[in-house]
Design a protein around this motif. Structure first.
Motif, PDB file in Angstrom:
ATOM      1  N   LYS A 280      30.104  30.908  35.436  1.00  0.00           N
ATOM      2  CA  LYS A 280      29.655  29.748  36.217  1.00  0.00           C
ATOM      3  C   LYS A 280      30.612  29.430  37.351  1.00  0.00           C
ATOM      4  CE  LYS A 280      29.189  27.141  32.524  1.00  0.00           C
ATOM      5  NZ  LYS A 280      28.929  25.944  31.674  1.00  0.00           N
ATOM      6  N   MET A 281      31.845  29.861  37.240  1.00  0.00           N
ATOM      7  CA  MET A 281      32.821  29.654  38.301  1.00  0.00           C
ATOM      8  C   MET A 281      32.743  30.762  39.346  1.00  0.00           C
ATOM      9  SD  MET A 281      36.986  29.804  37.972  1.00  0.00           S
ATOM     10  CE  MET A 281      36.909  31.502  37.375  1.00  0.00           C
ATOM     11  N   VAL A 282      32.703  32.013  38.893  1.00  0.00           N
ATOM     12  CA  VAL A 282      32.866  33.128  39.816  1.00  0.00           C
ATOM     13  C   VAL A 282      31.624  33.369  40.672  1.00  0.00           C
ATOM     14  CG1 VAL A 282      32.074  34.970  38.264  1.00  0.00           C
ATOM     15  CG2 VAL A 282      33.822  35.467  39.958  1.00  0.00           C
TER      16      VAL A 282
ATOM     17  N   TRP B 207      35.946  42.254  46.129  1.00  0.00           N
ATOM     18  CA  TRP B 207      37.283  41.668  46.283  1.00  0.00           C
ATOM     19  C   TRP B 207      37.352  40.268  45.679  1.00  0.00           C
ATOM     20  CZ3 TRP B 207      42.063  43.061  48.171  1.00  0.00           C
ATOM     21  CH2 TRP B 207      42.949  42.011  48.466  1.00  0.00           C
ATOM     22  N   GLN B 208      36.395  39.434  46.056  1.00  0.00           N
ATOM     23  CA  GLN B 208      36.395  38.058  45.586  1.00  0.00           C
ATOM     24  C   GLN B 208      36.124  37.963  44.090  1.00  0.00           C
ATOM     25  OE1 GLN B 208      38.126  36.191  47.639  1.00  0.00           O
ATOM     26  NE2 GLN B 208      36.619  34.536  47.643  1.00  0.00           N
ATOM     27  N   PHE B 209      35.165  38.741  43.615  1.00  0.00           N
ATOM     28  CA  PHE B 209      34.835  38.700  42.189  1.00  0.00           C
ATOM     29  C   PHE B 209      36.056  39.072  41.356  1.00  0.00           C
ATOM     30  CE2 PHE B 209      33.282  40.032  38.124  1.00  0.00           C
ATOM     31  CZ  PHE B 209      32.140  39.279  37.896  1.00  0.00           C
ATOM     32  N   THR B 210      36.735  40.151  41.744  1.00  0.00           N
ATOM     33  CA  THR B 210      37.900  40.606  40.987  1.00  0.00           C
ATOM     34  C   THR B 210      39.012  39.563  41.005  1.00  0.00           C
ATOM     35  OG1 THR B 210      37.361  42.896  41.553  1.00  0.00           O
ATOM     36  CG2 THR B 210      39.587  42.450  40.748  1.00  0.00           C
ATOM     37  N   ASN B 211      39.311  39.030  42.183  1.00  0.00           N
ATOM     38  CA  ASN B 211      40.396  38.052  42.287  1.00  0.00           C
ATOM     39  C   ASN B 211      40.094  36.776  41.513  1.00  0.00           C
ATOM     40  OD1 ASN B 211      42.013  39.665  43.849  1.00  0.00           O
ATOM     41  ND2 ASN B 211      41.372  38.791  45.790  1.00  0.00           N
ATOM     42  N   ILE B 212      38.874  36.294  41.625  1.00  0.00           N
ATOM     43  CA  ILE B 212      38.527  35.030  40.985  1.00  0.00           C
ATOM     44  C   ILE B 212      38.418  35.197  39.470  1.00  0.00           C
ATOM     45  CG2 ILE B 212      36.762  33.225  40.818  1.00  0.00           C
ATOM     46  CD1 ILE B 212      36.120  33.763  43.771  1.00  0.00           C
ATOM     47  N   TRP B 213      37.778  36.260  39.033  1.00  0.00           N
ATOM     48  CA  TRP B 213      37.623  36.468  37.587  1.00  0.00           C
ATOM     49  C   TRP B 213      38.973  36.642  36.911  1.00  0.00           C
ATOM     50  CZ3 TRP B 213      33.365  36.250  34.439  1.00  0.00           C
ATOM     51  CH2 TRP B 213      33.551  36.682  33.115  1.00  0.00           C
TER      52      TRP B 213
ATOM     53  N   ASP C  39      41.882  35.558  37.939  1.00  0.00           N
ATOM     54  CA  ASP C  39      42.868  34.514  38.228  1.00  0.00           C
ATOM     55  C   ASP C  39      43.261  33.765  36.954  1.00  0.00           C
ATOM     56  OD1 ASP C  39      44.271  32.366  39.887  1.00  0.00           O
ATOM     57  OD2 ASP C  39      42.736  31.210  38.841  1.00  0.00           O
ATOM     58  N   PHE C  40      44.548  33.522  36.833  1.00  0.00           N
ATOM     59  CA  PHE C  40      45.053  32.740  35.701  1.00  0.00           C
ATOM     60  C   PHE C  40      45.708  31.436  36.145  1.00  0.00           C
ATOM     61  CE2 PHE C  40      48.630  31.611  32.909  1.00  0.00           C
ATOM     62  CZ  PHE C  40      47.938  31.364  31.737  1.00  0.00           C
TER      63      PHE C  40
ATOM     64  N   VAL D 203      42.388  31.974  30.783  1.00  0.00           N
ATOM     65  CA  VAL D 203      43.165  30.971  30.051  1.00  0.00           C
ATOM     66  C   VAL D 203      42.850  31.055  28.563  1.00  0.00           C
ATOM     67  CG1 VAL D 203      43.602  28.501  29.779  1.00  0.00           C
ATOM     68  CG2 VAL D 203      43.270  29.465  32.064  1.00  0.00           C
ATOM     69  N   ALA D 204      41.576  31.234  28.221  1.00  0.00           N
ATOM     70  CA  ALA D 204      41.188  31.356  26.814  1.00  0.00           C
ATOM     71  C   ALA D 204      41.825  32.580  26.182  1.00  0.00           C
ATOM     72  CB  ALA D 204      39.669  31.434  26.704  1.00  0.00           C
ATOM     73  N   LEU D 205      41.883  33.684  26.911  1.00  0.00           N
ATOM     74  CA  LEU D 205      42.484  34.901  26.379  1.00  0.00           C
ATOM     75  C   LEU D 205      43.977  34.692  26.121  1.00  0.00           C
ATOM     76  CD1 LEU D 205      41.955  37.873  25.664  1.00  0.00           C
ATOM     77  CD2 LEU D 205      42.516  38.443  28.041  1.00  0.00           C
ATOM     78  N   ASN D 206      44.640  34.012  27.029  1.00  0.00           N
ATOM     79  CA  ASN D 206      46.059  33.708  26.833  1.00  0.00           C
ATOM     80  C   ASN D 206      46.258  32.819  25.605  1.00  0.00           C
ATOM     81  OD1 ASN D 206      48.965  33.407  27.928  1.00  0.00           O
ATOM     82  ND2 ASN D 206      48.263  31.294  27.782  1.00  0.00           N
TER      83      ASN D 206
END
Length: 293
Positions: free
Chosen positions: A91-93, A217-223, A225-226, A242-245
């Motif tokens: 929903k963000m990306v 480019w945008q999809f990779t960077n945004i997805w 991003d931490f 964040v959930a994975l961390n």
């Protein structure tokens, strides 16, 4: 004599080719080894992970770690799995990529085909924005999100990524449109086409290569991003990274490495899919506007 020279040259070329391929294969094995470990570990039971060789194939394949990672893994005190955070990232990306790509295309169009006084200064400032570190914008961005009432929300993260990615998307489209024939624009203006009509019917239909580049480019960077996700969202609004961390660093219960590996692979699947589908167009799209004429 010439035949001997040719044969010697062919043997030398074959040796060099064999050497190059051997080095490439070795590098590929080293590079892919961590991914192999992640995949095989994700299909092992926890007992096998603890007692077996991490490079060995699973004695008995199990999908339980994948199901647990998705549905019931504990992230701190929340034991609902990563599925909700996965959808948060989607929903963000998706809107962030679409909005930043569209605005970048519009900016590139204006900066190349409808130039105005000071356009070079504007482009220079937007280009400068590409080199601003994440950490510098954290405090002012948090204040802006607070003023807008978008703090700790997916909409706030969308706004952050659109603003931060606008410099890159503008750069991509500006360089691409710089090589686009101005004669077509002048002809369209003479035929009575306006600003948005030219953009919609002439520029966008011919922008497929650079659109693919920008989306990847945008999809990779945004997805991936931490730092923005950790700074501007928490709890149920947090994105996948964040959930994975939180899952890996959770102090409750036993360290379930097979579940962690499965969750990490799930987190990587969307970007992997994007590259598999559109990766071959990436370099082609970057080079499309590099030569004018």
């Amino acid at each position: 004599m010439s035949n001997n020279s040719q044969q010697h040259g062919l043997k030398t070329a074959r040796l060099w080719r064999a050497l190059i391929y051997s080095v490439l294969i070795i590098m590929a094995v080293i590079y892919l080894a961590p991914l192999f470990v992640m995949v095989v570990t994700s299909f092992k039971s926890l007992d096998e992970v603890r007692t077996g060789n991490m490079m060995a194939l699973p004695l008995e394949i199990t999908f339980e770690p994948w199901l647990k990672a998705w549905q019931s893994a504990c992230l701190g005190l929340d034991c609902g799995g990563i599925n909700g955070y996965f959808w948060n990232s989607l929903k963000m990306v998706v809107p962030a990529v679409l909005i930043s790509t569209f605005l970048g295309a519009l900016n590139g169009y204006v900066l190349t085909k409808w130039r105005f006084k000071g356009h070079q200064i504007i482009f220079g400032l937007m280009l400068f924005a590409c080199f601003i570190p994440f950490q510098i914008v954290l405090l002012p961005m948090s204040q802006v999100l607070g003023w807008l009432g978008l703090a700790n929300s997916t909409s706030g993260l969308v706004l952050v990524h659109v603003i931060y990615g606008l410099g890159f998307t503008t750069l991509f489209f500006r360089n691409f449109y710089e090589a686009f024939p101005n004669e077509l624009i002048r002809a369209a203006v003479m035929d009575g086409a306006g600003f948005f009509k030219i953009f919609r019917y002439i520029l966008l239909p011919n922008s497929a290569p650079i659109i693919v580049v920008t989306i990847i480019w945008q999809f990779t960077n945004i997805w991936n991003d931490f730092i923005f996700g950790a700074s501007f969202a928490s709890g149920e609004a947090a994105p996948m990274t964040v959930a994975l961390n939180n899952l890996v660093n959770s102090s409750t219960g036993v360290k379930e490495y097979n579940v962690h590996m499965a969750a990490a692979i799930i987190a990587a699947l969307p970007t992997l899919l994007v590259y598999v589908v559109g990766g071959r167009y990436f370099v082609r799209g970057l080079m499309a506007g590099s030569v004018k004429g």
